[in-house]
Design a protein around this motif. Sequence first.
Motif, mmCIF file in Angstrom:
data_model
loop_
_atom_site.group_PDB
_atom_site.id
_atom_site.type_symbol
_atom_site.label_atom_id
_atom_site.label_comp_id
_atom_site.label_asym_id
_atom_site.label_seq_id
_atom_site.Cartn_x
_atom_site.Cartn_y
_atom_site.Cartn_z
ATOM 1 N N GLU A 9 2.170 -16.462 10.336
ATOM 2 C CA GLU A 9 3.227 -17.315 9.788
ATOM 3 C C GLU A 9 4.315 -16.537 9.051
ATOM 4 O O GLU A 9 5.341 -17.113 8.674
ATOM 5 C CB GLU A 9 2.614 -18.363 8.848
ATOM 6 C CG GLU A 9 2.032 -17.808 7.554
ATOM 7 C CD GLU A 9 0.628 -17.233 7.730
ATOM 8 O OE1 GLU A 9 0.051 -16.774 6.724
ATOM 9 O OE2 GLU A 9 0.118 -17.245 8.869
ATOM 10 N N ASP A 73 7.826 -22.280 11.913
ATOM 11 C CA ASP A 73 8.305 -21.774 10.626
ATOM 12 C C ASP A 73 8.953 -22.910 9.837
ATOM 13 O O ASP A 73 9.993 -23.443 10.238
ATOM 14 C CB ASP A 73 9.320 -20.647 10.860
ATOM 15 C CG ASP A 73 9.724 -19.946 9.578
ATOM 16 O OD1 ASP A 73 10.123 -20.636 8.622
ATOM 17 O OD2 ASP A 73 9.648 -18.706 9.525
ATOM 18 N N PRO A 74 8.386 -23.299 8.685
ATOM 19 C CA PRO A 74 8.938 -24.438 7.934
ATOM 20 C C PRO A 74 10.344 -24.188 7.417
ATOM 21 O O PRO A 74 11.147 -25.125 7.326
ATOM 22 C CB PRO A 74 7.941 -24.626 6.781
ATOM 23 C CG PRO A 74 7.220 -23.324 6.663
ATOM 24 C CD PRO A 74 7.157 -22.765 8.044
ATOM 25 N N ASP A 75 10.668 -22.954 7.078
ATOM 26 C CA ASP A 75 12.023 -22.678 6.600
ATOM 27 C C ASP A 75 13.044 -22.820 7.723
ATOM 28 O O ASP A 75 14.162 -23.299 7.508
ATOM 29 C CB ASP A 75 12.103 -21.267 6.014
ATOM 30 C CG ASP A 75 11.319 -21.133 4.712
ATOM 31 O OD1 ASP A 75 11.053 -22.172 4.069
ATOM 32 O OD2 ASP A 75 10.971 -20.000 4.355
ATOM 33 N N LEU A 77 12.761 -24.835 10.296
ATOM 34 C CA LEU A 77 12.908 -26.267 10.540
ATOM 35 C C LEU A 77 13.733 -26.932 9.446
ATOM 36 O O LEU A 77 14.539 -27.822 9.731
ATOM 37 C CB LEU A 77 11.532 -26.927 10.637
ATOM 38 C CG LEU A 77 10.708 -26.559 11.872
ATOM 39 C CD1 LEU A 77 9.328 -27.200 11.787
ATOM 40 C CD2 LEU A 77 11.414 -26.988 13.160
ATOM 41 N N ALA A 78 13.555 -26.502 8.202
ATOM 42 C CA ALA A 78 14.353 -27.064 7.111
ATOM 43 C C ALA A 78 15.831 -26.767 7.319
ATOM 44 O O ALA A 78 16.696 -27.628 7.091
ATOM 45 C CB ALA A 78 13.876 -26.506 5.769
ATOM 46 N N ARG A 81 17.117 -28.990 10.054
ATOM 47 C CA ARG A 81 17.341 -30.353 9.560
ATOM 48 C C ARG A 81 18.650 -30.440 8.793
ATOM 49 O O ARG A 81 19.405 -31.423 8.919
ATOM 50 C CB ARG A 81 16.175 -30.801 8.683
ATOM 51 C CG ARG A 81 14.890 -31.064 9.441
ATOM 52 C CD ARG A 81 13.836 -31.724 8.564
ATOM 53 N NE ARG A 81 12.617 -31.912 9.338
ATOM 54 C CZ ARG A 81 11.585 -31.068 9.347
ATOM 55 N NH1 ARG A 81 11.629 -29.970 8.590
ATOM 56 N NH2 ARG A 81 10.523 -31.306 10.085
ATOM 57 N N ALA A 96 6.906 -29.383 13.590
ATOM 58 C CA ALA A 96 6.263 -28.122 13.200
ATOM 59 C C ALA A 96 5.058 -27.880 14.098
ATOM 60 O O ALA A 96 4.055 -28.595 14.018
ATOM 61 C CB ALA A 96 5.833 -28.175 11.739
#
Length: 278
Positions: A9, A73-75, A77-78, A81, A96
Amino acid sequence: MPEGWQWDETLFAGSAAHYARGRLPYAPGFAEALAGALGLDGGGRLLDVGCGPGVVLLDIARFFDEAVGVDPDPDMLAEARRQAARRGAGNVRLVAARAEELPAGLGEFTVVVFAQSFHWTDRERVAALVLGMLEPGGALVHVSELQDPPAAPAPPPSPPYEEMAALVRRWLGPVRRAGRGTLVDGTPGGEDLVFAGAGFEHAGRLVVPAGQVVERTADDLVAWTFSRSASAPHLFGDRREDFERDLRALLLRAAPEGRFAERLPPTEAVIWRRPPTR
């Protein structure tokens, strides 16, 4: 996946904030050219695998009823968005997941895109998974910057990429870093063999020309460095500020005014299709 490497990750940890500024855009008009080549009419569904901050996803979402971006990767995707909200892209959905976790209940798609992301996956497995997610006759599109032949040099000063890479190696070691691991053999190629082996039929190649000269600042090139997996911010740990100071000093020596010129490379899209039901 690249030989001897396992995904984790941290691959692009801390890079999302630098992506939009640091990366060169795809060729102007690429989205429209791709829509024309695929015969898109505003309907159907798009899947962008490894969508990152949504660069390609958001450019071509307008040609579909629904556009789905998948990234682990959550960052990233943020950031996608935020960009989708800024553009008012109400038909975009972000999920995700790793490519290896597909189909993840996402359903069937008209087009699946990999934009410089396929090499980070278990390629044979993911190609087979994606084939099963495409409607009969649906298209898989592999997008990349066309580097052969190389773009004509821009007026000087050009970004000192070789010196920048040498500086990264001095800080992080001679073998390319990737998350918690390394890429001993570099980035794999041979995508055509993988897609053909999975059962796709080759359907064409689209090259969208570019060549425009764009101005790049020192801030842009620092962002470019931190947007890459091989020099993602987390790799420098508590020495990141020291590395950035050395990087900025290198850039100042190369261009005392802090401005560089770079020529946009063409964008290549290789198109494959799922065979129609016989």
